[in-house]
Design an enzyme around this catalytic site. Structure first.
Site, PDB file in Angstrom:
ATOM      1  N   LYS A 102       0.825  -1.203   0.000  1.00  0.00           N
ATOM      2  CA  LYS A 102       0.000   0.000   0.000  1.00  0.00           C
ATOM      3  C   LYS A 102       0.871   1.270   0.000  1.00  0.00           C
ATOM      4  O   LYS A 102       2.081   1.211   0.150  1.00  0.00           O
ATOM      5  CB  LYS A 102      -0.941  -0.007   1.203  1.00  0.00           C
ATOM      6  CG  LYS A 102      -1.981  -1.139   1.141  1.00  0.00           C
ATOM      7  CD  LYS A 102      -2.885  -1.019  -0.070  1.00  0.00           C
ATOM      8  CE  LYS A 102      -4.121  -1.900   0.001  1.00  0.00           C
ATOM      9  NZ  LYS A 102      -3.843  -3.327  -0.254  1.00  0.00           N
TER      10      LYS A 102
HETATM   11  C1  PLP Z   1     -10.213  -2.323  -1.324  1.00  0.00           C
HETATM   12  C2  PLP Z   1      -9.559  -3.077  -0.223  1.00  0.00           C
HETATM   13  N1  PLP Z   1     -10.161  -3.149   0.966  1.00  0.00           N
HETATM   14  C3  PLP Z   1      -9.605  -3.793   2.004  1.00  0.00           C
HETATM   15  C4  PLP Z   1      -8.388  -4.423   1.886  1.00  0.00           C
HETATM   16  C5  PLP Z   1      -7.854  -5.179   3.060  1.00  0.00           C
HETATM   17  O1  PLP Z   1      -6.713  -4.572   3.583  1.00  0.00           O
HETATM   18  P1  PLP Z   1      -5.852  -5.362   4.689  1.00  0.00           P
HETATM   19  O2  PLP Z   1      -4.984  -6.329   3.958  1.00  0.00           O
HETATM   20  O3  PLP Z   1      -5.056  -4.289   5.363  1.00  0.00           O
HETATM   21  O4  PLP Z   1      -6.806  -6.027   5.613  1.00  0.00           O
HETATM   22  C6  PLP Z   1      -7.717  -4.376   0.667  1.00  0.00           C
HETATM   23  C7  PLP Z   1      -6.417  -5.047   0.545  1.00  0.00           C
HETATM   24  O5  PLP Z   1      -5.779  -5.115  -0.461  1.00  0.00           O
HETATM   25  C8  PLP Z   1      -8.304  -3.696  -0.420  1.00  0.00           C
HETATM   26  O6  PLP Z   1      -7.712  -3.641  -1.617  1.00  0.00           O
END
Ligand code: PLP
Length: 402
Positions: free
Chosen positions: A201
């Site tokens: 990210k």
């Molecule tokens: C749109 C979206 N929401 C939520 C997430 C979840 O993030 P995390 O891996 O920090 O839980 C991602 C992860 O790539 C994502 O692309």
């Protein structure tokens, strides 16, 4: 591999801060998490921020804090990551998918309004027939880093008395504004905004996330539920002057962030403006170099949006899978974000979705290709990607070479 799809930007400053954390003797949630929360809240103009183990945890706790529960309905874009819909199940609610806007690939506010009107009248919508529960919340995703049309979405949520949880996993440090208004940070105006600091990210802590909100009651509930439902400041119990005692006020989760991870976040946050600038420069270089290609649609910032440029999602006319394979053969890493969730086996089979239920998501999915874009990408690496992409597109347009 000549150019990977992604490489994190971790320098000596991040490494030194992690080492200092290790030497401090405090590894889990503690002073660095608190400082990271304060600095992140300031960076996005939020009243409160709670550091968590992931954006998924933030989304889950946001729905819990807003009292979304069994049988409730939550609107989610059809073009979504697994996390955005699975958290709806975690609170016992039901996801209702909404098609996306062909320009931004974010939730289409007009489609959301149509779905909510149908639900209000007790009609069937894709995947759902009456009787069903009450619509309670909407979770737009700021796809690739472009903030969804939150102005239109907020009009819709206000009309129907719904909460808005913004999935800001891609969105830091993107911005939006109302026509003629001041720039606002992604997530500003949400009931709860949920950020991801996953390894690839725009701000990375390896694994990590943050929930931000203007409401102290929501922040407090999220904090309590992030650590076993223990009363506030339970983590301080091992400090000098701390008490062993705490109260369990709910059946919570283990969703806290570690100080080792927050150490990375503190340094990445200091570098955020530089990292963003580098992404913007690279995105502009792609646009310049690829604009003339008829077989390719390059992403653009809509009016009143500044993308975080988390992803550089181009759209090809046809033969996406073959282009991806050809680029892989030539050492260029790419990705696809994502197969629409209603086309994934679990959702397709459970709700009996057909691709035509979400025509824009189904059509655009077949064209999506995410190109490498990361702050440490060199111009030589990008030029290689551009050359190989041009060559793959020329082949795709005329595979027999005639
Ligand atoms: C749109 C979206 N929401 C939520 C997430 C979840 O993030 P995390 O891996 O920090 O839980 C991602 C992860 O790539 C994502 O692309």
């Amino acid at each position: 591999v000549r150019v990977p799809y992604f490489r994190p930007s971790i320098g000596d400053a991040e490494i030194d801060e992690v080492v200092a954390t290790l030497r401090s003797g405090w590894l889990t949630t503690g002073p660095r998490c608190r400082e990271f929360e304060e600095r992140f809240a300031a960076a996005v103009g939020a009243g409160h921020a709670v550091a968590l183990g992931s954006c998924t945890a933030a989304l889950h706790l946001a729905l819990d804090a807003l009292s979304v529960g069994p049988g409730d309905l939550v609107l989610v874009p059809a073009l979504a990551f697994a996390a955005t819909a699975e958290v709806v199940h975690h609170v016992g609610a039901v996801p209702v998918f909404v098609d996306v806007d062909p320009a931004t690939l974010c939730m289409d506010a007009a489609a959301a309004a149509r779905t909510l009107a149908a639900l209000r009248e007790g009609r069937s919508v894709a995947g759902l027939s009456p009787p069903y529960g009450r619509a309670r919340a909407v979770i737009p995703i700021h796809y690739a880093g472009v903030v969804a049309d939150v102005v239109a979405l907020r009009r819709v949520t206000a009309d129907h008395g719904l909460s808005m949880v913004e999935d800001c996993a891609h969105a830091f440090p993107g911005r939006w504004r109302e026509a003629g208004g001041p720039w606002r940070h992604a997530g500003d105006g949400a009931d709860v905004a949920c950020f991801s600091f996953y390894a690839n990210k725009t701000l990375c802590t390896g694994e990590g996330g943050m929930a931000t909100t203007a409401r102290s009651d929501l922040a407090e509930r999220i904090r309590t539920m992030s650590l076993h439902g223990m009363s506030r400041d339970a983590w301080r119990r091992f400090e000098r002057g701390g008490s062993w005692d705490y109260e369990i006020v709910a059946a919570g989760h283990k969703y806290n962030l570690a100080d080792v991870a927050a150490a990375l976040g503190l340094v990445q946050l200091r570098r955020a403006a530089d990292l963003w600038e580098r992404r913007r420069v690279l995105a502009a270089r792609y646009a310049m170099a690829l604009a003339d290609l008829e077989g390719l649609l390059v992403p653009a910032e809509p009016p009143d949006r500044q993308s975080s440029w988390h992803l550089y999602v181009a759209r090809v006319r046809a033969r996406r899978d073959e282009i991806v394979a050809r680029l892989a053969e030539r050492g260029v890493g790419t990705s696809v974000h994502w197969r629409p969730l209603p086309m994934q086996p679990y959702y397709r089979d459970r709700f009996r979705f057909r691709p035509e239920d979400f025509p824009v998501a189904a059509r655009e999915f077949r064209r999506l290709i995410s190109l490498p874009l990361f702050p440490d990408m060199t111009e030589a690496e990008q030029d290689y990607v551009i050359r190989e992409l041009r060559s793959a597109l020329a082949w795709a347009a005329n595979p027999s070479g005639s």
